[in-house]
Every structure is written in structure tokens, then in C-alpha cells.
Design an enzyme around this catalytic site. Structure first.
Site, PDB file in Angstrom:
ATOM      1  N   CYS A   1       1.027  -1.300  -0.116  1.00 50.99           N
ATOM      2  CA  CYS A   1      -0.090   0.116   0.033  1.00 50.99           C
ATOM      3  C   CYS A   1       0.868   1.424   0.030  1.00 50.99           C
ATOM      4  O   CYS A   1       0.777   2.292  -0.551  1.00 50.99           O
ATOM      5  CB  CYS A   1      -1.029   0.077   1.040  1.00 50.99           C
ATOM      6  SG  CYS A   1      -2.450  -1.024   1.170  1.00 50.99           S
TER       7      CYS A   1
ATOM      8  N   ASP B   1      10.745  -6.542  -7.934  1.00 48.17           N
ATOM      9  CA  ASP B   1      10.833  -7.196  -6.857  1.00 48.17           C
ATOM     10  C   ASP B   1      12.240  -6.828  -6.203  1.00 48.17           C
ATOM     11  O   ASP B   1      13.426  -6.856  -6.827  1.00 48.17           O
ATOM     12  CB  ASP B   1      10.737  -8.871  -6.904  1.00 48.17           C
ATOM     13  CG  ASP B   1      10.552  -9.357  -5.795  1.00 48.17           C
ATOM     14  OD1 ASP B   1       9.573 -10.082  -5.429  1.00 48.17           O
ATOM     15  OD2 ASP B   1      11.533  -9.556  -4.995  1.00 48.17           O
TER      16      ASP B   1
ATOM     17  N   HIS C   1      -6.187  -2.322  -1.484  1.00 51.19           N
ATOM     18  CA  HIS C   1      -5.707  -3.336  -0.736  1.00 51.19           C
ATOM     19  C   HIS C   1      -6.546  -4.655  -0.886  1.00 51.19           C
ATOM     20  O   HIS C   1      -7.687  -4.329  -0.447  1.00 51.19           O
ATOM     21  CB  HIS C   1      -5.519  -3.169   0.647  1.00 51.19           C
ATOM     22  CG  HIS C   1      -4.751  -3.945   1.698  1.00 51.19           C
ATOM     23  ND1 HIS C   1      -3.049  -4.348   1.634  1.00 51.19           N
ATOM     24  CD2 HIS C   1      -5.301  -4.955   2.195  1.00 51.19           C
ATOM     25  CE1 HIS C   1      -3.323  -5.378   2.494  1.00 51.19           C
ATOM     26  NE2 HIS C   1      -4.319  -5.830   2.799  1.00 51.19           N
TER      27      HIS C   1
ATOM     28  N   GLY D   1       3.380 -19.818   0.588  1.00 48.14           N
ATOM     29  CA  GLY D   1       4.761 -19.091   0.584  1.00 48.14           C
ATOM     30  C   GLY D   1       4.250 -17.319   0.418  1.00 48.14           C
ATOM     31  O   GLY D   1       5.228 -16.776   0.073  1.00 48.14           O
TER      32      GLY D   1
ATOM     33  N   HIS E   1      -0.850  -8.410   0.377  1.00 45.68           N
ATOM     34  CA  HIS E   1      -1.190  -7.342  -0.457  1.00 45.68           C
ATOM     35  C   HIS E   1      -1.306  -8.341  -1.895  1.00 45.68           C
ATOM     36  O   HIS E   1      -0.091  -8.432  -2.398  1.00 45.68           O
ATOM     37  CB  HIS E   1      -0.714  -6.283  -0.377  1.00 45.68           C
ATOM     38  CG  HIS E   1      -1.187  -4.980  -1.474  1.00 45.68           C
ATOM     39  ND1 HIS E   1      -1.360  -3.899  -1.059  1.00 45.68           N
ATOM     40  CD2 HIS E   1      -1.534  -5.160  -2.659  1.00 45.68           C
ATOM     41  CE1 HIS E   1      -2.102  -3.061  -1.904  1.00 45.68           C
ATOM     42  NE2 HIS E   1      -1.939  -3.870  -3.008  1.00 45.68           N
TER      43      HIS E   1
ATOM     44  N   HIS F   1      -0.582  -9.803  -5.329  1.00 50.91           N
ATOM     45  CA  HIS F   1       0.508  -9.605  -6.272  1.00 50.91           C
ATOM     46  C   HIS F   1       0.488 -10.613  -7.249  1.00 50.91           C
ATOM     47  O   HIS F   1       0.622 -11.774  -6.740  1.00 50.91           O
ATOM     48  CB  HIS F   1       1.781  -8.864  -5.704  1.00 50.91           C
ATOM     49  CG  HIS F   1       2.422  -9.804  -4.644  1.00 50.91           C
ATOM     50  ND1 HIS F   1       1.914 -10.105  -3.344  1.00 50.91           N
ATOM     51  CD2 HIS F   1       3.052 -10.774  -4.645  1.00 50.91           C
ATOM     52  CE1 HIS F   1       2.600 -10.857  -2.602  1.00 50.91           C
ATOM     53  NE2 HIS F   1       3.510 -11.326  -3.594  1.00 50.91           N
TER      54      HIS F   1
HETATM   55  P1  AMP Z   1       5.076 -13.464  -1.818  1.00 48.59           P
HETATM   56  O1  AMP Z   1       6.001 -14.573  -1.156  1.00 48.59           O
HETATM   57  O2  AMP Z   1       4.565 -14.013  -2.799  1.00 48.59           O
HETATM   58  O3  AMP Z   1       4.228 -12.794  -0.763  1.00 48.59           O
HETATM   59  O4  AMP Z   1       6.328 -12.289  -2.331  1.00 48.59           O
HETATM   60  C1  AMP Z   1       6.483 -11.306  -1.866  1.00 48.59           C
HETATM   61  C2  AMP Z   1       7.639 -10.599  -2.708  1.00 48.59           C
HETATM   62  O5  AMP Z   1       7.742  -9.193  -2.474  1.00 48.59           O
HETATM   63  C3  AMP Z   1       8.953 -11.325  -2.502  1.00 48.59           C
HETATM   64  O6  AMP Z   1       9.514 -11.710  -3.716  1.00 48.59           O
HETATM   65  C4  AMP Z   1       9.685 -10.100  -2.031  1.00 48.59           C
HETATM   66  O7  AMP Z   1      11.128 -10.150  -2.432  1.00 48.59           O
HETATM   67  C5  AMP Z   1       9.057  -8.784  -2.369  1.00 48.59           C
HETATM   68  N1  AMP Z   1       9.254  -7.736  -1.653  1.00 48.59           N
HETATM   69  C6  AMP Z   1       9.069  -7.552  -0.390  1.00 48.59           C
HETATM   70  N2  AMP Z   1       9.233  -6.300   0.036  1.00 48.59           N
HETATM   71  C7  AMP Z   1       9.511  -5.323  -1.124  1.00 48.59           C
HETATM   72  C8  AMP Z   1       9.729  -4.035  -1.341  1.00 48.59           C
HETATM   73  N3  AMP Z   1       9.741  -3.180  -0.496  1.00 48.59           N
HETATM   74  N4  AMP Z   1       9.876  -3.865  -2.597  1.00 48.59           N
HETATM   75  C9  AMP Z   1       9.876  -4.867  -3.668  1.00 48.59           C
HETATM   76  N5  AMP Z   1       9.580  -6.065  -3.326  1.00 48.59           N
HETATM   77  C10 AMP Z   1       9.415  -6.424  -2.218  1.00 48.59           C
END
Ligand code: AMP
Length: 108
Positions: free
Chosen positions: A9, A32, A48, A91, A96, A98
Site C-alpha cells: 500500500c 521485486d 488493498h 509461501g 497484498h 500481487h
Molecule cells: P510473496 O512471497 O508471494 O508474498 O512475495 C512477496 C515478494 O515481495 C517477495 O518476492 C519479496 O522479495 C518482495 N518484496 C518484499 N518487499 C518488497 C519491497 N519493498 N519492494 C519490492 N519487493 C518487495
């Protein structure tokens, strides 16, 4: 809808500055922070939603898939994976919604 303490968010609202690869009224995409492939982009709704279970807006879901197509087409990415982790047991770390776009082709 904005959820306090949600990192995505904060990114979507610009509170945490981020370079957007794509943006429209409802969606943003950005790299990422911990890439698992040479290209690893996250596509998120600005509003969200925790994950797929939480979203019932069919138009927004369609728009997200169209955004994925637009991003890959723009960067000439022809081979890629689209992944969403739904729930802790799958995992999911950031609650949020994505979609991950992962590709072996590196983009600038
Ligand atoms: P998930 O495990 O599917 O919830 O993926 C979350 C993803 O968000 C992971 O691949 C993290 O590396 C990525 N992530 C977490 N914080 C950030 C951030 N501030 N900017 C960019 N990617 C992020």
C-alpha cells in the site's frame, strides 16, 4: 482501500518511493527487491486485497492480466512465468495481492 502497515500500500501510494515499470489508475508494477529471476516484476492493485481469495472484482482481475500482457509486450518478453502465492502455506509473505512476472530475459 489503504491498509496501515502494508508495504505494498505504501509503495502504491508513493509513500515509499519506487520506480514503477507500469502504472494506471488501478494498478502499479515494480521490480521485486529480491529477484528470483533476471527479470522479476510485481504487479499489484492499488487497492488493498490480501490475496486472490479476498478479491471479487472481476474487472480488476482482468485488468491485472491485461497489465501483465502489456508489460511483457512492451519489454519484448516472450517467455515468462506468472505466479501468485495465495496464503502462508503457499509461501505468501506480503499480504497484498500481487502477481510475480519472472523471466530469464533481463530488461533495463
Ligand atoms: P510473496 O512471497 O508471494 O508474498 O512475495 C512477496 C515478494 O515481495 C517477495 O518476492 C519479496 O522479495 C518482495 N518484496 C518484499 N518487499 C518488497 C519491497 N519493498 N519492494 C519490492 N519487493 C518487495
Amino acid at each position: 482501500m489503504y491498509k496501515e502497515n502494508c508495504i505494498f500500500c505504501k509503495i502504491a501510494s508513493g509513500e515509499i518511493p519506487s520506480k514503477f515499470i507500469f502504472e494506471n489508475d488501478n494498478i502499479v508494477a515494480f521490480n521485486d527487491i529480491n529477484p528470483k529471476a533476471p527479470t522479476h516484476i510485481l504487479v499489484i492493485p492499488k487497492k488493498h486485497y490480501e490475496n486472490l481469495d479476498d478479491i471479487d472484482d472481476i474487472d480488476l482481475m482482468a485488468e491485472m492480466l491485461c497489465a501483465i500482457k502489456e508489460i511483457t509486450k512492451k519489454h519484448d518478453i516472450k517467455h515468462y512465468q506468472v505466479v501468485t502465492n495465495n496464503g502462508k502455506g503457499a509461501g505468501q509473505e506480503v499480504f497484498h495481492l500481487h502477481f510475480h512476472i519472472m523471466a530469464q530475459k533481463k530488461i533495463d
